[in-house]
Motif scaffolding. Structure first.
Motif, short mmCIF file in Angstrom:
data_model
loop_
_atom_site.label_atom_id
_atom_site.label_comp_id
_atom_site.label_asym_id
_atom_site.label_seq_id
_atom_site.Cartn_x
_atom_site.Cartn_y
_atom_site.Cartn_z
N ASN A 26 0.81 -1.23 0.00
CA ASN A 26 0.00 0.00 0.00
C ASN A 26 0.84 1.27 0.00
N THR A 27 2.16 1.16 -0.21
CA THR A 27 3.02 2.34 -0.24
C THR A 27 2.66 3.26 -1.39
N TYR A 28 2.33 2.68 -2.55
CA TYR A 28 2.04 3.46 -3.75
C TYR A 28 0.67 3.09 -4.30
N ILE A 116 -0.49 -0.31 -13.33
CA ILE A 116 -1.50 -1.04 -12.56
C ILE A 116 -1.86 -0.17 -11.37
N PHE A 117 -3.17 0.03 -11.19
CA PHE A 117 -3.67 0.93 -10.16
C PHE A 117 -4.14 0.15 -8.94
N ASN A 118 -3.61 0.52 -7.77
CA ASN A 118 -3.97 -0.07 -6.48
C ASN A 118 -3.95 -1.59 -6.47
N PRO A 119 -2.84 -2.22 -6.88
CA PRO A 119 -2.80 -3.68 -6.91
C PRO A 119 -2.87 -4.33 -5.54
N ALA A 120 -2.53 -3.60 -4.48
CA ALA A 120 -2.57 -4.18 -3.13
C ALA A 120 -3.93 -4.00 -2.46
N SER A 121 -4.87 -3.37 -3.12
CA SER A 121 -6.20 -3.15 -2.54
C SER A 121 -6.91 -4.48 -2.28
N GLY A 177 7.20 2.65 -8.26
CA GLY A 177 6.03 3.03 -7.49
C GLY A 177 5.81 4.52 -7.67
N ILE A 178 4.55 4.93 -7.84
CA ILE A 178 4.22 6.34 -8.07
C ILE A 178 3.29 6.82 -6.98
N LYS A 179 3.70 7.85 -6.26
CA LYS A 179 2.85 8.45 -5.22
C LYS A 179 1.84 9.38 -5.86
N ASP A 180 0.72 9.58 -5.18
CA ASP A 180 -0.33 10.44 -5.73
C ASP A 180 -0.20 11.89 -5.26
#
Length: 181
Positions: A26-28, A116-121, A177-180
């Protein structure tokens, strides 16, 4: 930059969570794969990816996708743009092709990216988009655009890249990893 994998006659390149190697967490909120000069050992093959959850290694997550392309021949004839009905999936579990019919000549291969968006969700499905440019074995320059989602609310823990046949002769894939904010 999280991780870099470099192919050398590799059957697959796998980004997998492990005890000392966290790929997705959930870091990115967004993860970016960059493909650099992916070169197949076999002629006329497709570059593709698939993901998995937990400790699974079957790489068969259900996804719905769409695909379109633009192309132009080396001889400046036959260029065009089109939707590719044979390259999309409707709740399929196959590897998603993201660049097709790549040649294995020294001037052929593909490069591009996959988000890939929010893969750890553990709440929402996982959306993705890709853009990959490749050199078709029939002397066409092609750019492929794909989008879709993995239809699972379970966190993704691994992503595999491969060609449809033969090995990845050479190439590099980098994961960021890309932060928002």
């Amino acid at each position: 930059l999280i991780k870099t994998l470099t192919a050398s006659s590799s059957s697959t390149l796998d980004f997998v969570n492990g005890s000392s190697d966290v790929v997705f967490d959930n870091t990115y909120p967004v993860y970016l794969f960059k493909f650099i000069n992916m070169h197949p050992a076999t002629n006329n093959v497709d570059f593709s990816f698939q993901a998995d959850t937990g400790t699974n290694t079957s790489y068969n997550q259900t996804m719905t996708t769409t695909a379109f392309y633009s192309e132009n021949s080396e001889a400046s004839g036959g260029g065009g743009i089109g939707y590719s009905t044979g390259r999309d999936q409707a709740q399929g579990t196959s590897f998603q092709q993201i660049c097709d019919d790549i040649g294995n000549g020294n001037d052929e291969g593909c490069s591009g990216f996959l988000h890939i968006f929010n893969p750890a969700s553990s709440t929402f499905v996982k959306h993705f988009i890709s853009k990959v440019h490749g050199y078709h074995e029939g002397n066409y320059a092609q750019t492929w655009f794909h989008a879709g989602y993995f239809n699972t609310t379970t966190a993704l823990t691994s992503v595999r890249f491969k060609f449809s046949s033969g090995n990845i002769d050479a190439g590099t894939i980098k994961l960021y990893g890309i932060k928002d904010s």
